[in-house]
Write a protein that holds these residues in place. Structure first.
Motif, PDB file in Angstrom:
ATOM      1  N   GLU A  42     -92.186 -36.667   1.493  1.00  0.00           N
ATOM      2  CA  GLU A  42     -91.734 -37.508   2.599  1.00  0.00           C
ATOM      3  C   GLU A  42     -91.199 -38.824   2.052  1.00  0.00           C
ATOM      4  O   GLU A  42     -91.860 -39.490   1.252  1.00  0.00           O
ATOM      5  N   ILE A  43     -90.009 -39.214   2.498  1.00  0.00           N
ATOM      6  CA  ILE A  43     -89.436 -40.496   2.088  1.00  0.00           C
ATOM      7  C   ILE A  43     -90.159 -41.584   2.863  1.00  0.00           C
ATOM      8  O   ILE A  43     -90.132 -41.625   4.096  1.00  0.00           O
ATOM      9  N   LEU A  44     -90.847 -42.466   2.118  1.00  0.00           N
ATOM     10  CA  LEU A  44     -91.613 -43.551   2.736  1.00  0.00           C
ATOM     11  C   LEU A  44     -90.789 -44.814   2.919  1.00  0.00           C
ATOM     12  O   LEU A  44     -91.006 -45.578   3.864  1.00  0.00           O
ATOM     13  N   ASP A  45     -89.859 -45.044   1.986  1.00  0.00           N
ATOM     14  CA  ASP A  45     -89.111 -46.297   2.018  1.00  0.00           C
ATOM     15  C   ASP A  45     -87.871 -46.155   1.153  1.00  0.00           C
ATOM     16  O   ASP A  45     -87.780 -45.234   0.332  1.00  0.00           O
ATOM     17  N   LEU A  46     -86.924 -47.064   1.337  1.00  0.00           N
ATOM     18  CA  LEU A  46     -85.731 -47.128   0.507  1.00  0.00           C
ATOM     19  C   LEU A  46     -85.665 -48.505  -0.123  1.00  0.00           C
ATOM     20  O   LEU A  46     -86.079 -49.500   0.491  1.00  0.00           O
ATOM     21  N   SER A  47     -85.139 -48.570  -1.332  1.00  0.00           N
ATOM     22  CA  SER A  47     -85.042 -49.857  -2.019  1.00  0.00           C
ATOM     23  C   SER A  47     -83.920 -50.689  -1.432  1.00  0.00           C
ATOM     24  O   SER A  47     -82.977 -50.171  -0.847  1.00  0.00           O
ATOM     25  N   ASP A  48     -84.063 -51.990  -1.608  1.00  0.00           N
ATOM     26  CA  ASP A  48     -82.964 -52.901  -1.310  1.00  0.00           C
ATOM     27  C   ASP A  48     -82.119 -52.884  -2.573  1.00  0.00           C
ATOM     28  O   ASP A  48     -82.574 -53.287  -3.636  1.00  0.00           O
ATOM     29  N   SER A  49     -80.907 -52.390  -2.474  1.00  0.00           N
ATOM     30  CA  SER A  49     -80.108 -52.202  -3.669  1.00  0.00           C
ATOM     31  C   SER A  49     -79.805 -53.501  -4.410  1.00  0.00           C
ATOM     32  O   SER A  49     -79.518 -53.476  -5.598  1.00  0.00           O
ATOM     33  N   GLY A  50     -79.884 -54.625  -3.761  1.00  0.00           N
ATOM     34  CA  GLY A  50     -79.672 -55.911  -4.423  1.00  0.00           C
ATOM     35  C   GLY A  50     -78.371 -55.927  -5.207  1.00  0.00           C
ATOM     36  O   GLY A  50     -77.330 -55.577  -4.693  1.00  0.00           O
ATOM     37  N   VAL A  51     -78.435 -56.308  -6.486  1.00  0.00           N
ATOM     38  CA  VAL A  51     -77.223 -56.360  -7.312  1.00  0.00           C
ATOM     39  C   VAL A  51     -76.890 -54.989  -7.887  1.00  0.00           C
ATOM     40  O   VAL A  51     -75.777 -54.752  -8.322  1.00  0.00           O
ATOM     41  N   ASP A  52     -77.867 -54.071  -7.899  1.00  0.00           N
ATOM     42  CA  ASP A  52     -77.654 -52.715  -8.406  1.00  0.00           C
ATOM     43  C   ASP A  52     -77.104 -51.866  -7.260  1.00  0.00           C
ATOM     44  O   ASP A  52     -77.704 -51.804  -6.192  1.00  0.00           O
ATOM     45  N   PRO A  53     -75.947 -51.213  -7.455  1.00  0.00           N
ATOM     46  CA  PRO A  53     -75.374 -50.422  -6.370  1.00  0.00           C
ATOM     47  C   PRO A  53     -76.185 -49.168  -6.029  1.00  0.00           C
ATOM     48  O   PRO A  53     -76.011 -48.592  -4.962  1.00  0.00           O
ATOM     49  N   ALA A  54     -77.095 -48.752  -6.906  1.00  0.00           N
ATOM     50  CA  ALA A  54     -77.896 -47.551  -6.653  1.00  0.00           C
ATOM     51  C   ALA A  54     -79.001 -47.858  -5.645  1.00  0.00           C
ATOM     52  O   ALA A  54     -79.578 -48.936  -5.644  1.00  0.00           O
ATOM     53  N   VAL A  55     -79.288 -46.883  -4.790  1.00  0.00           N
ATOM     54  CA  VAL A  55     -80.379 -47.003  -3.828  1.00  0.00           C
ATOM     55  C   VAL A  55     -81.439 -45.982  -4.235  1.00  0.00           C
ATOM     56  O   VAL A  55     -81.124 -44.867  -4.618  1.00  0.00           O
ATOM     57  N   TYR A  56     -82.702 -46.391  -4.164  1.00  0.00           N
ATOM     58  CA  TYR A  56     -83.806 -45.528  -4.563  1.00  0.00           C
ATOM     59  C   TYR A  56     -84.710 -45.241  -3.370  1.00  0.00           C
ATOM     60  O   TYR A  56     -84.884 -46.089  -2.500  1.00  0.00           O
ATOM     61  N   ALA A  57     -85.262 -44.031  -3.360  1.00  0.00           N
ATOM     62  CA  ALA A  57     -86.193 -43.628  -2.312  1.00  0.00           C
ATOM     63  C   ALA A  57     -87.600 -43.603  -2.893  1.00  0.00           C
ATOM     64  O   ALA A  57     -87.804 -43.152  -4.022  1.00  0.00           O
ATOM     65  N   VAL A  58     -88.562 -44.079  -2.120  1.00  0.00           N
ATOM     66  CA  VAL A  58     -89.981 -43.963  -2.472  1.00  0.00           C
ATOM     67  C   VAL A  58     -90.463 -42.717  -1.735  1.00  0.00           C
ATOM     68  O   VAL A  58     -90.387 -42.655  -0.501  1.00  0.00           O
ATOM     69  N   VAL A  59     -90.917 -41.713  -2.498  1.00  0.00           N
ATOM     70  CA  VAL A  59     -91.239 -40.407  -1.924  1.00  0.00           C
ATOM     71  C   VAL A  59     -92.699 -40.061  -2.177  1.00  0.00           C
ATOM     72  O   VAL A  59     -93.178 -40.149  -3.314  1.00  0.00           O
ATOM     73  N   LYS A  60     -93.416 -39.679  -1.123  1.00  0.00           N
ATOM     74  CA  LYS A  60     -94.808 -39.239  -1.232  1.00  0.00           C
ATOM     75  C   LYS A  60     -94.817 -37.717  -1.353  1.00  0.00           C
ATOM     76  O   LYS A  60     -94.374 -37.016  -0.457  1.00  0.00           O
ATOM     77  N   VAL A  61     -95.321 -37.230  -2.490  1.00  0.00           N
ATOM     78  CA  VAL A  61     -95.482 -35.792  -2.724  1.00  0.00           C
ATOM     79  C   VAL A  61     -96.962 -35.492  -2.535  1.00  0.00           C
ATOM     80  O   VAL A  61     -97.819 -36.162  -3.129  1.00  0.00           O
ATOM     81  N   ASP A  62     -97.280 -34.497  -1.710  1.00  0.00           N
ATOM     82  CA  ASP A  62     -98.678 -34.217  -1.341  1.00  0.00           C
ATOM     83  C   ASP A  62     -99.613 -34.066  -2.535  1.00  0.00           C
ATOM     84  O   ASP A  62    -100.731 -34.560  -2.505  1.00  0.00           O
ATOM     85  N   ALA A  63     -99.193 -33.406  -3.593  1.00  0.00           N
ATOM     86  CA  ALA A  63    -100.088 -33.112  -4.712  1.00  0.00           C
ATOM     87  C   ALA A  63    -100.309 -34.310  -5.639  1.00  0.00           C
ATOM     88  O   ALA A  63    -101.139 -34.245  -6.539  1.00  0.00           O
TER      89      ALA A  63
END
Length: 79
Positions: A42-63
């Motif tokens: 489950e995607i919990l949050d997304l990063s603020d891309s700030g100066v980096d154009p890439a966006v990152y997802a914080v993902v909760k994996v059950d295991a």
């Protein structure tokens, strides 16, 4: 009871934990064995891309206890 000499182990099968491997690093073993495995969570949050154009997802994996951080561009569609 006496223990057989260590040379008696040669040619026998063995079991051990990945964390007990000394060479190569355990992370390298995991990558070789499971680097292509698909995880899902489950995607919990997304990063603020700030100066980096890439966006990152914080993902909760059950295991796993800790969430993972994955580049959004690397996420695959869920069936």
């Amino acid at each position: 009871m006496t223990t057989p000499p260590h040379s008696a182990l040669i040619g026998r099968r063995a079991r051990f934990r990945i964390r007990d491997v000394h060479i190569p690093e355990p992370a390298e073993v995991l990558e070789a064995l499971h680097g292509g495995d698909l995880l899902q969570g489950e995607i919990l949050d997304l990063s603020d891309s700030g100066v980096d154009p890439a966006v990152y997802a914080v993902v909760k994996v059950d295991a796993l206890e800790r969430p993972l951080v994955v580049a959004v561009e690397r996420l695959l569609p869920v069936d």
